[in-house]
Scaffold this active site. Structure first.
Site, PDB file in Angstrom:
ATOM      1  CG  ASP A 179      -0.276  -0.036   2.546  1.00 45.56           C
ATOM      2  OD1 ASP A 179       0.930   0.292   2.625  1.00 45.56           O
ATOM      3  OD2 ASP A 179      -0.949  -0.364   3.538  1.00 45.56           O
ATOM      4  CG  PHE A 180      -0.505   4.937   1.699  1.00 44.95           C
ATOM      5  CD1 PHE A 180       0.106   5.717   2.671  1.00 44.95           C
ATOM      6  CD2 PHE A 180      -1.649   4.234   2.031  1.00 44.95           C
ATOM      7  CE1 PHE A 180      -0.431   5.792   3.948  1.00 44.95           C
ATOM      8  CE2 PHE A 180      -2.182   4.303   3.306  1.00 44.95           C
ATOM      9  CZ  PHE A 180      -1.569   5.096   4.268  1.00 44.95           C
TER      10      PHE A 180
END
Length: 134
Positions: free
Chosen positions: A18-19
């Site tokens: 994810d980020f």
């Protein structure tokens, strides 16, 4: 008594994160699904063929998951799948995702065996192979 055990090894790619750079929680579901498919292959059953020829196979009924530690891009993980309880038309599978000796995720997956969308007994040879302890 636990039955057959299989270990799937995989590497983490950018698409799995994810980020924050950690593995996205839902990515573990894909990893564990692959491992459940591979345990069938290890006992000489092909999920795709079962569906194509007989319209039968496993579906996930429930999962209990504990995310304990994060994995990162380029980590090499092992997904260990063990048949914990084998019944006529269902299985309980223990799945553990590790990085080396570190446990990252632990899950208990209950699956049902269906034919044309209805519960049915799994093939006897499959049940016997899932119960083997070697």
């Amino acid at each position: 008594m636990e039955g057959v055990r299989h270990v799937l090894t995989l590497r983490i790619y950018y698409e799995d994160t994810d980020f924050s750079g950690f593995v996205y929680h839902a990515s573990y579901l894909r990893f564990m699904e692959r491992a459940r498919t591979e345990i069938l292959r290890a006992i000489e059953f092909d999920h795709g063929r079962l569906w194509a020829e007989k319209r039968e196979g496993f579906v996930v009924r429930s999962m209990e998951i504990d995310w304990l530690k994060p994995a990162l891009m380029d980590d090499v993980l092992a997904v260990s799948t063990t048949a914990q309880d084998v019944k006529a038309a269902s299985l309980v599978l223990r799945q553990v995702v590790t990085r080396g000796e570190e446990v990252l995720v632990s899950a208990l997956c209950k699956v049902a065996y269906l034919r044309d969308g209805r519960p049915t007994r799994m093939p006897e040879r499959m049940r016997q192979q899932m119960m083997r302890t070697e």
